[in-house]
Design a protein around this motif. Structure first.
Motif, short mmCIF file in Angstrom:
data_model
loop_
_atom_site.label_atom_id
_atom_site.label_comp_id
_atom_site.label_asym_id
_atom_site.label_seq_id
_atom_site.Cartn_x
_atom_site.Cartn_y
_atom_site.Cartn_z
N GLU A 234 -60.65 3.23 13.40
CA GLU A 234 -61.37 3.60 12.18
C GLU A 234 -60.41 3.68 11.00
O GLU A 234 -60.72 3.25 9.88
CB GLU A 234 -62.08 4.94 12.37
CG GLU A 234 -62.93 5.35 11.19
CD GLU A 234 -63.78 6.56 11.47
OE1 GLU A 234 -64.12 7.27 10.50
OE2 GLU A 234 -64.12 6.82 12.65
N SER A 235 -59.22 4.23 11.24
CA SER A 235 -58.21 4.28 10.18
C SER A 235 -57.84 2.87 9.70
O SER A 235 -57.72 2.62 8.50
CB SER A 235 -56.95 4.99 10.68
OG SER A 235 -55.94 5.00 9.71
N GLN A 236 -57.70 1.95 10.64
CA GLN A 236 -57.32 0.58 10.28
C GLN A 236 -58.39 -0.09 9.42
O GLN A 236 -58.08 -0.97 8.60
CB GLN A 236 -57.07 -0.23 11.55
CG GLN A 236 -56.45 -1.60 11.29
CD GLN A 236 -56.11 -2.31 12.58
OE1 GLN A 236 -56.63 -2.00 13.65
NE2 GLN A 236 -55.22 -3.29 12.50
N SER A 237 -59.65 0.34 9.58
CA SER A 237 -60.73 -0.25 8.78
C SER A 237 -60.45 -0.13 7.28
O SER A 237 -60.85 -0.99 6.49
CB SER A 237 -62.06 0.44 9.10
OG SER A 237 -62.44 0.25 10.45
N HIS A 238 -59.77 0.95 6.88
CA HIS A 238 -59.50 1.16 5.45
C HIS A 238 -58.53 0.13 4.88
O HIS A 238 -58.44 -0.03 3.67
CB HIS A 238 -58.92 2.57 5.24
CG HIS A 238 -59.89 3.68 5.49
ND1 HIS A 238 -60.23 4.10 6.76
CD2 HIS A 238 -60.61 4.45 4.64
CE1 HIS A 238 -61.10 5.10 6.68
NE2 HIS A 238 -61.34 5.33 5.40
N ASP A 239 -57.81 -0.57 5.75
CA ASP A 239 -56.82 -1.55 5.30
C ASP A 239 -57.37 -2.97 5.26
O ASP A 239 -56.68 -3.90 4.86
CB ASP A 239 -55.59 -1.52 6.21
CG ASP A 239 -54.90 -0.17 6.19
OD1 ASP A 239 -54.85 0.44 5.10
OD2 ASP A 239 -54.42 0.28 7.25
N VAL A 240 -58.61 -3.14 5.69
CA VAL A 240 -59.21 -4.48 5.71
C VAL A 240 -59.64 -4.85 4.30
O VAL A 240 -60.29 -4.04 3.61
CB VAL A 240 -60.43 -4.51 6.67
CG1 VAL A 240 -61.14 -5.85 6.59
CG2 VAL A 240 -59.97 -4.22 8.10
N PRO A 241 -59.30 -6.03 3.82
CA PRO A 241 -59.73 -6.44 2.47
C PRO A 241 -61.24 -6.35 2.32
O PRO A 241 -62.00 -6.72 3.23
CB PRO A 241 -59.26 -7.90 2.38
CG PRO A 241 -58.09 -7.97 3.32
CD PRO A 241 -58.44 -7.05 4.46
N GLY A 242 -61.67 -5.82 1.19
CA GLY A 242 -63.11 -5.69 0.93
C GLY A 242 -63.69 -4.36 1.33
O GLY A 242 -64.88 -4.11 1.11
N PHE A 243 -62.86 -3.49 1.95
CA PHE A 243 -63.37 -2.15 2.30
C PHE A 243 -63.32 -1.25 1.07
O PHE A 243 -62.37 -1.31 0.31
CB PHE A 243 -62.53 -1.53 3.42
CG PHE A 243 -62.95 -0.12 3.73
CD1 PHE A 243 -64.00 0.12 4.58
CD2 PHE A 243 -62.32 0.96 3.13
CE1 PHE A 243 -64.42 1.41 4.86
CE2 PHE A 243 -62.73 2.26 3.38
CZ PHE A 243 -63.77 2.48 4.26
N PRO A 244 -64.30 -0.36 0.88
CA PRO A 244 -65.53 -0.23 1.66
C PRO A 244 -66.58 -1.24 1.20
O PRO A 244 -66.53 -1.73 0.08
CB PRO A 244 -65.99 1.20 1.34
CG PRO A 244 -65.51 1.42 -0.07
CD PRO A 244 -64.20 0.69 -0.16
N VAL A 245 -67.52 -1.52 2.09
CA VAL A 245 -68.65 -2.37 1.74
C VAL A 245 -69.65 -1.49 1.01
O VAL A 245 -70.26 -0.60 1.60
CB VAL A 245 -69.30 -2.99 3.00
CG1 VAL A 245 -70.49 -3.85 2.61
CG2 VAL A 245 -68.27 -3.82 3.76
N LEU A 246 -69.79 -1.68 -0.27
CA LEU A 246 -70.65 -0.82 -1.06
C LEU A 246 -72.11 -1.12 -0.79
O LEU A 246 -72.50 -2.27 -0.60
CB LEU A 246 -70.35 -1.01 -2.55
CG LEU A 246 -68.93 -0.66 -2.98
CD1 LEU A 246 -68.72 -1.02 -4.46
CD2 LEU A 246 -68.64 0.81 -2.75
#
Length: 250
Positions: A234-246
């Motif tokens: 879940e922490s790694q999700s914050h590093d994915v380009p485009g996060f957060p999906v609004l």
């Protein structure tokens, strides 16, 4: 009403805990993240308490994580790690507190809010509302506890259906699948949850408390296997380009 993040009321041997951030649908801000585990831990010193009812102020049980902080967490790794540590502490306090917890789900329980519900011991849910874990819809791994509790309480396939889509689970379906015990009218929800908590409180306390502890070994085993990995993902999700999906604007 007090501005405390969690309200605590004594009803004889039952303690009613109310998540008290109604203006944000009881989303878990820093204070609520801190206060609910602290209140749960303090119950270990309350010799008169025998059972707990957990509910939310206002029209929601809990909207889960505070969406307003997502972009900040993407920029601040240490803050993100701190928040995830608090999330783990909250989950562990819920499953380790010795007293039985009856959830009175008065409104939507979403994301972390739904995880909190399924970490309780008995769940009463108002007939008008729903559970949902929409982590994936905003680009997050559902790593804060649902992956440990949902497959055990329903089935792996049904847990995948809801955790991979973020779909809402109506109250009646939550009971049918095993994520809640009873659907009740909104106007009698708290009374019925309190009555059940008093029923538990009247039973021999050592037998009730240690039976809960034995049964929760299943959840502890799942948490040991999954929670650390899930929170790291879940922490790694914050590093994915485009996060957060609004969310789309209506």
């Amino acid at each position: 009403m007090s501005d405390d993040a969690v309200l605590v009321e004594a009803h004889g041997p039952v303690r009613v805990l109310t998540l008290n951030r109604p203006d944000t649908l009881n989303a878990f801000d820093d204070e609520l993240h801190d206060e609910l585990p602290r209140v749960l831990a303090a119950l270990s010193r309350d010799r008169e308490a025998r059972a707990v009812v957990l509910t939310g102020a206002g029209r929601a049980f809990s909207a889960g994580g505070d969406f307003a902080t997502f972009e900040l967490h993407a920029r601040d790794l240490e803050l993100r790690r701190q928040t995830l540590r608090l999330g783990r502490r909250l989950f562990e306090e819920l499953i380790n507190v010795h007293l039985p917890i009856v959830a009175a789900v008065n409104g939507p329980a979403v994301g972390l809010g739904a995880t909190v519900v399924t970490a309780c011991d008995i769940v009463f849910i108002a007939e008008h509302t729903f559970l949902a874990d929409p982590h994936v819809t905003v680009g997050l791994v559902a790593g804060d506890g649902a992956a440990a509790t949902w497959p055990m309480q329903t089935s792996l396939l049904r847990a995948k259906e809801y955790l991979l889509t973020g779909d809402r689970m109506p109250a009646a379906v939550a009971v049918e699948l095993g994520l809640a015990n009873r659907v009740v009218p909104r106007e009698t929800l708290l009374d019925e949850a309190l009555a059940f908590a008093h029923r538990l409180a009247a039973l021999p306390p050592q037998a009730v408390q240690d039976t809960k502890a034995v049964l929760n070994q299943w959840i502890r085993q799942a948490a040991v296997s999954m929670l650390g990995y899930g929170l790291a993902a879940e922490s790694q999700s914050h590093d994915v380009p485009g996060f957060p999906v609004l969310p789309a604007k209506s």
